[in-house]
Design an enzyme around this catalytic site. Structure first.
Site, PDB file in Angstrom:
ATOM      1  N   VAL A   1     -10.122   9.379  -2.894  1.00 13.64           N
ATOM      2  CA  VAL A   1     -10.617   9.313  -1.526  1.00 13.64           C
ATOM      3  C   VAL A   1     -10.384  10.677  -0.872  1.00 13.64           C
ATOM      4  O   VAL A   1      -9.285  11.225  -0.961  1.00 13.64           O
ATOM      5  CB  VAL A   1      -9.880   8.208  -0.729  1.00 13.64           C
ATOM      6  CG1 VAL A   1     -10.341   8.190   0.712  1.00 13.64           C
ATOM      7  CG2 VAL A   1     -10.084   6.850  -1.390  1.00 13.64           C
TER       8      VAL A   1
ATOM      9  N   ASN B   1       0.802  -1.216   0.000  1.00 10.76           N
ATOM     10  CA  ASN B   1       0.000   0.000   0.000  1.00 10.76           C
ATOM     11  C   ASN B   1       0.842   1.277   0.000  1.00 10.76           C
ATOM     12  O   ASN B   1       0.369   2.312  -0.466  1.00 10.76           O
ATOM     13  CB  ASN B   1      -0.912   0.003   1.236  1.00 10.76           C
ATOM     14  CG  ASN B   1      -1.518   1.352   1.505  1.00 10.76           C
ATOM     15  OD1 ASN B   1      -2.384   1.817   0.772  1.00 10.76           O
ATOM     16  ND2 ASN B   1      -1.056   2.028   2.549  1.00 10.76           N
TER      17      ASN B   1
ATOM     18  N   LYS C   1       1.325   4.189 -11.261  1.00  9.47           N
ATOM     19  CA  LYS C   1       0.201   3.312 -10.975  1.00  9.47           C
ATOM     20  C   LYS C   1      -0.138   2.428 -12.174  1.00  9.47           C
ATOM     21  O   LYS C   1      -0.593   1.276 -11.996  1.00  9.47           O
ATOM     22  CB  LYS C   1      -1.010   4.138 -10.534  1.00  9.47           C
ATOM     23  CG  LYS C   1      -0.794   4.861  -9.205  1.00  9.47           C
ATOM     24  CD  LYS C   1      -0.457   3.884  -8.065  1.00  9.47           C
ATOM     25  CE  LYS C   1      -0.382   4.569  -6.719  1.00  9.47           C
ATOM     26  NZ  LYS C   1      -0.196   3.632  -5.595  1.00  9.47           N
TER      27      LYS C   1
ATOM     28  N   SER D   1      -4.321   2.536  -8.848  1.00 10.37           N
ATOM     29  CA  SER D   1      -5.165   3.728  -8.760  1.00 10.37           C
ATOM     30  C   SER D   1      -6.008   3.841 -10.013  1.00 10.37           C
ATOM     31  O   SER D   1      -5.637   3.343 -11.085  1.00 10.37           O
ATOM     32  CB  SER D   1      -4.293   4.990  -8.633  1.00 10.37           C
ATOM     33  OG  SER D   1      -5.070   6.171  -8.737  1.00 10.37           O
TER      34      SER D   1
ATOM     35  N   TYR E   1       2.712  10.196 -11.240  1.00 16.30           N
ATOM     36  CA  TYR E   1       1.900   9.313 -10.394  1.00 16.30           C
ATOM     37  C   TYR E   1       1.103   8.338 -11.266  1.00 16.30           C
ATOM     38  O   TYR E   1       1.057   7.135 -10.980  1.00 16.30           O
ATOM     39  CB  TYR E   1       0.969  10.153  -9.534  1.00 16.30           C
ATOM     40  CG  TYR E   1       0.058   9.365  -8.621  1.00 16.30           C
ATOM     41  CD1 TYR E   1       0.545   8.799  -7.446  1.00 16.30           C
ATOM     42  CD2 TYR E   1      -1.294   9.196  -8.922  1.00 16.30           C
ATOM     43  CE1 TYR E   1      -0.289   8.085  -6.599  1.00 16.30           C
ATOM     44  CE2 TYR E   1      -2.132   8.489  -8.082  1.00 16.30           C
ATOM     45  CZ  TYR E   1      -1.633   7.937  -6.924  1.00 16.30           C
ATOM     46  OH  TYR E   1      -2.466   7.217  -6.098  1.00 16.30           O
TER      47      TYR E   1
END
Length: 267
Positions: free
Chosen positions: A196, A92, A165, A148, A161
Site C-alpha cells: 500500500v 492490525n 507475517k 501480508s 518482517y
C-alpha cells in the site's frame, strides 16, 4: 467502497490511530459498527476516535501496548465497557524494519517479532477470553489478523518482517482450530495485504533503494507492480474492505484462511 452489514457489531482495532488501521476503523464504522481504536500513540488515537465520533459514529480510544499482556488485561475492561460487548478483534498493529541479512540487528528482529507475532497472539488470547461462552462478551465472534503478501513471496530486504507475517498466517489456522475444538464460536481469519502506498509502504520503497536493492524508490515500486497481475498497488480501502468482509456475516463459513488482497502478487 464495498459494503457489508456490520450494524450493531462491536469492533476493536489495534494500531488504529493512523494509516491502514484508521481506514479499517472508518470503514467498519461507516458500515454500522461501533469501534474502539487501540494504539500506543494516545494523542493521535484519541484524536482519530474523536473525529469518527464527530462524524456521527460510535467510537472510542484505549491505550494499548500489544506486546504487553498486562496492558491487554488493563485495556479489555475499558473496551468492553465502551462497546457494551465485543464481536470482532482486528489485530492490525505491526511494524516493518528493512535490513539486509549481512547487516541484521538481533534487536530489530526481536522488536518485529514482539509486535507482529506476540502482539497478534496476545490479541487472539484476549479476544478468545472475552468472546468465548463463559467470557464477558460471551457470544462468539470473529478475529481478523493482518498478515501480508510478504508471507507468500520472497522480496529482498524484509526477511524478519516476512518471517513474522508467515507466522501470522500459520497461527491464524491454529487459533481457528483451537476455537472450533473448544467450542468458542470465534472464527479466526487473516488478510494478506499487498503493498500500500502509505507511510509504511513509502518507507519500504525508500529503504530498499537506500540499501542498493533497487536504483530508486520508484524502481522498487515498479518491481512490485510488475509482479502484480492487477497492475497497481493496493489501496487502504482495498484492505479495509477485506477486513469488513471477514468481520461480517457474509463470511460466516470462512474460517482459518488467509485472504489475499494483493492483486494476485502472491499467487
Amino acid at each position: 467502497m464495498a459494503t457489508c452489514d456490520l450494524s450493531g457489531r462491536k469492533v476493536l482495532i489495534t494500531g488504529g490511530a493512523r494509516g491502514l488501521g484508521l481506514k479499517m476503523a472508518e470503514t467498519v464504522a461507516t458500515q454500522g459498527a461501533s469501534v474502539v481504536i487501540a494504539d500506543l500513540d494516545a494523542e493521535t488515537g484519541a484524536a482519530s476516535a474523536a473525529a469518527l465520533a464527530e462524524a456521527g459514529h460510535q467510537a472510542a480510544f484505549v491505550h494499548l501496548d500489544v506486546t504487553d499482556d498486562a496492558s491487554w488485561e488493563a485495556a479489555m475492561p475499558d473496551v468492553l465497557a465502551s462497546l457494551g460487548g465485543l464481536d470482532v478483534v482486528v489485530n492490525n498493529a505491526g511494524i516493518e524494519i528493512t535490513e539486509l541479512f549481512v547487516d541484521l540487528d538481533p534487536a530489530s528482529v526481536r522488536k518485529i517479532m514482539d509486535v507482529n507475532v506476540l502482539g497478534t497472539m496476545l490479541g487472539i488470547k484476549h479476544a478468545f477470553r472475552a468472546m468465548r461462552p463463559e467470557g464477558p462478551a460471551g457470544a462468539g465472534g470473529a478475529v481478523v489478523n493482518i498478515a501480508s503478501v510478504a508471507a507468500t513471496i520472497a522480496f529482498p530486504g524484509i526477511g524478519a518482517y516476512s518471517a513474522s507475517k508467515s507466522a501470522i498466517d500459520r497461527l491464524t489456522r491454529v487459533a481457528a482450530a483451537e476455537s472450533g475444538r473448544l467450542g468458542y464460536g470465534v472464527r479466526v481469519n487473516a488478510v494478506c495485504p499487498g503493498l500500500v502506498p502509505n507511510a509504511m509502504g513509502g518507507q519500504l520503497a525508500n529503504d530498499t533503494a537506500n540499501l542498493g536493492l533497487f536504483g530508486s524508490p520508484d524502481e522498487a515500486v515498479g518491481a512490485v507492480i510488475s509482479l502484480t497481475p492487477s497492475g497497481r498497488l493496493a489501496t487502504e480501502q482495498d484492505i479495509a474492505n477485506g477486513v469488513a468482509f471477514l468481520a461480517s456475516d457474509d463470511s460466516a463459513f470462512v474460517n482459518g484462511v488467509s485472504l489475499s488482497v494483493d492483486g494476485g502478487m502472491g499467487m
